[in-house]
Design a protein around this motif. Structure first.
Motif, short mmCIF file in Angstrom:
data_model
loop_
_atom_site.label_atom_id
_atom_site.label_comp_id
_atom_site.label_asym_id
_atom_site.label_seq_id
_atom_site.Cartn_x
_atom_site.Cartn_y
_atom_site.Cartn_z
N ASP A 13 0.84 -1.19 0.00
CA ASP A 13 0.00 0.00 0.00
C ASP A 13 0.89 1.26 0.00
OD1 ASP A 13 -2.98 -1.04 1.02
OD2 ASP A 13 -1.31 -2.28 1.66
N GLY A 14 0.55 2.21 -0.83
CA GLY A 14 1.30 3.46 -0.87
C GLY A 14 2.55 3.40 -1.74
N SER A 15 2.74 2.29 -2.47
CA SER A 15 3.97 2.15 -3.28
C SER A 15 3.90 2.99 -4.56
CB SER A 15 4.21 0.68 -3.64
OG SER A 15 3.09 0.15 -4.31
N GLY A 16 2.69 3.42 -4.93
CA GLY A 16 2.55 4.23 -6.15
C GLY A 16 1.94 3.45 -7.31
N LYS A 17 1.31 2.32 -7.00
CA LYS A 17 0.69 1.50 -8.07
C LYS A 17 -0.35 2.27 -8.88
CE LYS A 17 -0.55 -1.67 -5.19
NZ LYS A 17 -1.43 -0.60 -4.95
N SER A 18 -1.31 2.85 -8.15
CA SER A 18 -2.41 3.52 -8.87
C SER A 18 -1.85 4.62 -9.77
CB SER A 18 -3.41 4.12 -7.89
OG SER A 18 -3.80 3.13 -6.98
N THR A 19 -0.86 5.36 -9.27
CA THR A 19 -0.23 6.42 -10.06
C THR A 19 0.39 5.83 -11.33
OG1 THR A 19 0.29 7.54 -7.99
CG2 THR A 19 1.52 8.25 -9.94
N GLN A 20 1.11 4.72 -11.18
CA GLN A 20 1.83 4.14 -12.33
C GLN A 20 0.89 3.44 -13.31
OE1 GLN A 20 4.82 4.84 -13.22
NE2 GLN A 20 5.15 6.04 -11.37
N VAL A 21 -0.17 2.82 -12.79
CA VAL A 21 -1.14 2.18 -13.68
C VAL A 21 -1.75 3.24 -14.59
CG1 VAL A 21 -3.45 1.17 -13.68
CG2 VAL A 21 -1.73 0.23 -12.17
N ILE A 141 8.02 4.25 3.78
CA ILE A 141 7.66 5.24 2.74
C ILE A 141 6.20 5.08 2.35
CG2 ILE A 141 8.15 6.00 0.36
CD1 ILE A 141 10.75 6.34 1.40
N GLY A 142 5.77 3.82 2.17
CA GLY A 142 4.38 3.56 1.80
C GLY A 142 3.43 4.15 2.83
N ILE A 143 3.70 3.89 4.11
CA ILE A 143 2.83 4.38 5.19
C ILE A 143 2.83 5.91 5.22
CG2 ILE A 143 2.70 4.57 7.73
CD1 ILE A 143 1.55 1.97 6.91
N LYS A 144 4.00 6.49 5.05
CA LYS A 144 4.11 7.96 5.08
C LYS A 144 3.27 8.57 3.96
CE LYS A 144 7.77 11.36 5.34
NZ LYS A 144 9.15 11.54 4.92
N ARG A 145 3.37 7.99 2.78
CA ARG A 145 2.59 8.52 1.65
C ARG A 145 1.10 8.39 1.91
NH1 ARG A 145 5.52 5.90 -3.58
NH2 ARG A 145 7.50 6.99 -3.47
N LEU A 146 0.68 7.23 2.46
CA LEU A 146 -0.75 7.03 2.72
C LEU A 146 -1.24 8.01 3.77
CD1 LEU A 146 -1.02 3.13 2.88
CD2 LEU A 146 -1.79 4.63 1.02
N ASN A 147 -0.44 8.21 4.82
CA ASN A 147 -0.87 9.08 5.92
C ASN A 147 -0.98 10.53 5.51
OD1 ASN A 147 -1.08 6.91 7.54
ND2 ASN A 147 0.84 7.23 8.65
N SER A 148 -0.21 10.91 4.49
CA SER A 148 -0.31 12.32 4.09
C SER A 148 -1.59 12.58 3.29
CB SER A 148 0.94 12.75 3.32
OG SER A 148 0.94 12.11 2.07
N GLY A 149 -2.24 11.52 2.82
CA GLY A 149 -3.44 11.70 2.03
C GLY A 149 -4.74 11.57 2.82
N ARG A 150 -4.71 10.92 4.00
CA ARG A 150 -5.95 10.70 4.78
C ARG A 150 -5.62 10.33 6.21
NH1 ARG A 150 -6.70 4.60 3.29
NH2 ARG A 150 -4.91 4.46 1.95
N ASP A 154 -6.77 1.34 6.51
CA ASP A 154 -7.44 0.08 6.21
C ASP A 154 -6.76 -1.06 6.97
OD1 ASP A 154 -9.31 1.20 4.61
OD2 ASP A 154 -8.55 0.39 2.71
N LEU A 155 -7.43 -2.22 6.93
CA LEU A 155 -7.00 -3.39 7.70
C LEU A 155 -5.50 -3.69 7.62
CD1 LEU A 155 -8.14 -5.78 9.38
CD2 LEU A 155 -8.44 -7.02 7.24
N PHE A 156 -4.93 -3.65 6.41
CA PHE A 156 -3.53 -4.10 6.26
C PHE A 156 -2.53 -2.97 6.32
CE2 PHE A 156 -5.90 -7.46 3.78
CZ PHE A 156 -5.78 -8.43 4.76
N GLU A 157 -3.03 -1.72 6.49
CA GLU A 157 -2.14 -0.57 6.36
C GLU A 157 -1.47 -0.17 7.67
OE1 GLU A 157 -4.60 1.38 2.60
OE2 GLU A 157 -4.64 2.39 4.55
N ASN A 158 -0.62 -1.03 8.20
CA ASN A 158 0.22 -0.62 9.33
C ASN A 158 1.62 -1.14 9.08
OD1 ASN A 158 0.63 -3.28 10.91
ND2 ASN A 158 -1.57 -3.20 10.52
N ILE A 159 2.58 -0.49 9.69
CA ILE A 159 3.98 -0.73 9.34
C ILE A 159 4.40 -2.19 9.55
CG2 ILE A 159 4.88 0.08 11.59
CD1 ILE A 159 6.54 0.94 8.35
N GLU A 160 3.97 -2.78 10.69
CA GLU A 160 4.39 -4.16 10.97
C GLU A 160 3.86 -5.10 9.89
OE1 GLU A 160 6.71 -5.10 12.83
OE2 GLU A 160 6.85 -3.03 13.51
#
Ligand code: ADP
Ligand code: TYD
Length: 206
Positions: A13-21, A141-150, A154-160
């Protein structure tokens, strides 16, 4: 060489998939290719149950979640109106934001990865991606990007969890190295550089 392909994007999550797709879809359309963009979890009734689990409205065991994603994926492939197989038959290159490697990584983090791979062999037998594109970023990085947007996760979106998910992606790539074509790109760069890298790789097999 063939010119209508099935390409799956993967990453935490937050890796930039949607942007790249989106960028790849635009770039290939500009180059004159017929593109169908799609995603998992889908917007089917099964996908909607999954989204209710992801946003904590419904509770379910990880094995149940893995089963729901499998059912969603089978419908994604086989749906007679807008299924991936139908779209390929119609001559589209299909680009999907997530496919079965997401299941190997996200569910493999909570149960036997071999079971998840075996269960998804139903899908692999129907359709293997011509290319799996993995956008590689650190979980931090993924978590940081997600947190800056909202401000909800979601269920799987934590660092561990994302650390485990990333590990499982690489475990799955290793296990399936003889069967799957995987392109790993460094997602820590600017979106434009990543998009160029991906476009070159895709045009190389078109
Ligand atoms: P995903 O679909 O993998 O969750 P997104 O494409 O939605 O990721 O990107 C998550 C956030 O990170 C968005 O706010 C997006 O604008 C931003 N982002 C995407 N790619 C990059 C990049 N290469 N560098 C910096 N930020 C990015
Ligand atoms: P997605 O909408 O792609 O989220 P994001 O844009 O934040 O990456 O996917 C939603 C979530 O579903 C994501 O946390 C990954 C998870 N997922 C699974 O757990 N198993 C699967 O098979 C798939 C396709 C997704």
């Amino acid at each position: 060489m063939k010119n209508n392909l099935f390409i799956a994007f993967e990453g935490i999550d937050g890796s930039g998939k949607s942007t790249q797709v989106k960028l790849l879809t635009e770039n290939l359309k500009k180059a004159g290719h017929k593109i169908y963009f799609t995603f998992e979890p889908t917007d089917s009734p099964i996908g909607s149950v999954i989204r209710n689990i992801l946003n904590h409205r419904i509770e379910a065991d990880h094995k149940t979640i893995a089963g729901l994603f499998l059912a969603d994926r089978l419908d994604h492939l086989l749906n007679k109106t807008n299924g991936i197989l139908k779209k390929l038959e119609e001559g589209f290159t299909v680009i999907s934001d997530r496919y079965y490697f997401s299941s190997y990584a996200y569910h493999g983090a909570h149960m036997s990865i071999d079971w998840v791979i075996e269960a998804n062999s139903l899908c692999a037998d129907l359709l293997r991606p011509d290319l799996n594109i993995y956008i590689d970023v650190a979980p931090e990085i993924g978590i940081k990007r997600l947190n800056s947007g909202r401000n909800s996760a979601d269920l799987f979106e934590n660092i561990e969890n994302l650390k485990k998910v990333k590990e499982k992606y690489f475990e799955a790539f290793e296990k399936l190295t003889s069967k799957e074509k995987v392109f790993i790109t460094d997602g820590n760069r600017s979106s434009d550089l990543i998009a160029d890298d991906i476009l070159n790789e895709v045009l190389g097999i078109m």
